[in-house]
Design a protein around this motif. Structure first.
Motif, PDB file in Angstrom:
ATOM      1  N   LYS A   1     -38.628  -0.560  64.125  1.00 24.09           N
ATOM      2  CA  LYS A   1     -39.111  -1.275  62.944  1.00 24.09           C
ATOM      3  C   LYS A   1     -39.027  -2.762  63.264  1.00 24.09           C
ATOM      4  CE  LYS A   1     -38.194  -2.001  58.027  1.00 24.09           C
ATOM      5  NZ  LYS A   1     -39.524  -1.865  57.523  1.00 24.09           N
ATOM      6  N   ALA A   2     -40.150  -3.432  63.136  1.00 25.89           N
ATOM      7  CA  ALA A   2     -40.212  -4.847  63.475  1.00 25.89           C
ATOM      8  C   ALA A   2     -39.513  -5.705  62.422  1.00 25.89           C
ATOM      9  CB  ALA A   2     -41.665  -5.287  63.602  1.00 25.89           C
ATOM     10  N   ALA A   3     -39.024  -6.832  62.865  1.00 25.95           N
ATOM     11  CA  ALA A   3     -38.531  -7.838  61.925  1.00 25.95           C
ATOM     12  C   ALA A   3     -39.718  -8.269  61.055  1.00 25.95           C
ATOM     13  CB  ALA A   3     -37.960  -9.024  62.702  1.00 25.95           C
ATOM     14  N   PRO A   4     -39.472  -8.747  59.839  1.00 20.97           N
ATOM     15  CA  PRO A   4     -40.576  -9.125  58.948  1.00 20.97           C
ATOM     16  C   PRO A   4     -41.592 -10.048  59.627  1.00 20.97           C
ATOM     17  CG  PRO A   4     -38.505  -9.186  57.751  1.00 20.97           C
ATOM     18  CD  PRO A   4     -38.161  -8.956  59.205  1.00 20.97           C
ATOM     19  N   GLY A   5     -42.858  -9.643  59.570  1.00 22.50           N
ATOM     20  CA  GLY A   5     -43.932 -10.437  60.139  1.00 22.50           C
ATOM     21  C   GLY A   5     -44.070 -10.366  61.648  1.00 22.50           C
ATOM     22  N   ARG A   6     -43.295  -9.516  62.309  1.00 26.61           N
ATOM     23  CA  ARG A   6     -43.286  -9.482  63.783  1.00 26.61           C
ATOM     24  C   ARG A   6     -43.873  -8.206  64.378  1.00 26.61           C
ATOM     25  NH1 ARG A   6     -39.906 -13.372  66.219  1.00 26.61           N
ATOM     26  NH2 ARG A   6     -41.324 -12.964  67.933  1.00 26.61           N
TER      27      ARG A   6
END
Length: 83
Positions: free
Chosen positions: A11-16
């Motif tokens: 799960k990507a960091a927000p916006g990544r």
């Protein structure tokens, strides 16, 4: 010959999510798997599945953990054997 499928999900960091997908695509495995596919899903998740002509317990290269700044939680990994 049996077939082993490795699933790697992060799960990507927000916006990544785009950066995480690019990072995953850039990771080379040696040797290369017989097949490799990349997927995305809502919630900024990235999935990579690799297929190997090997048994369930075979030692094959796996994708490493991405840099901390690209992920929101630890990577999940699963192994499956074709039946």
């Amino acid at each position: 010959m049996p077939t082993l499928a490795l699933m790697w999900e992060a799960k990507a960091a927000p916006g990544r999510a785009g950066d995480l997908l690019a990072w995953a695509r850039a990771q080379e495995l040696d040797p290369s798997p017989a097949r490799r596919e990349h997927f995305t899903a809502p919630g900024e998740r990235v999935l990579v599945i690799t297929w190997w002509p090997a048994a369930y317990d075979a030692e094959v290269p796996e994708l490493p953990d991405p840099p901390q700044e690209l992920r929101a939680r630890p990577v999940h990994r699963w192994r499956f054997e074709q039946v």
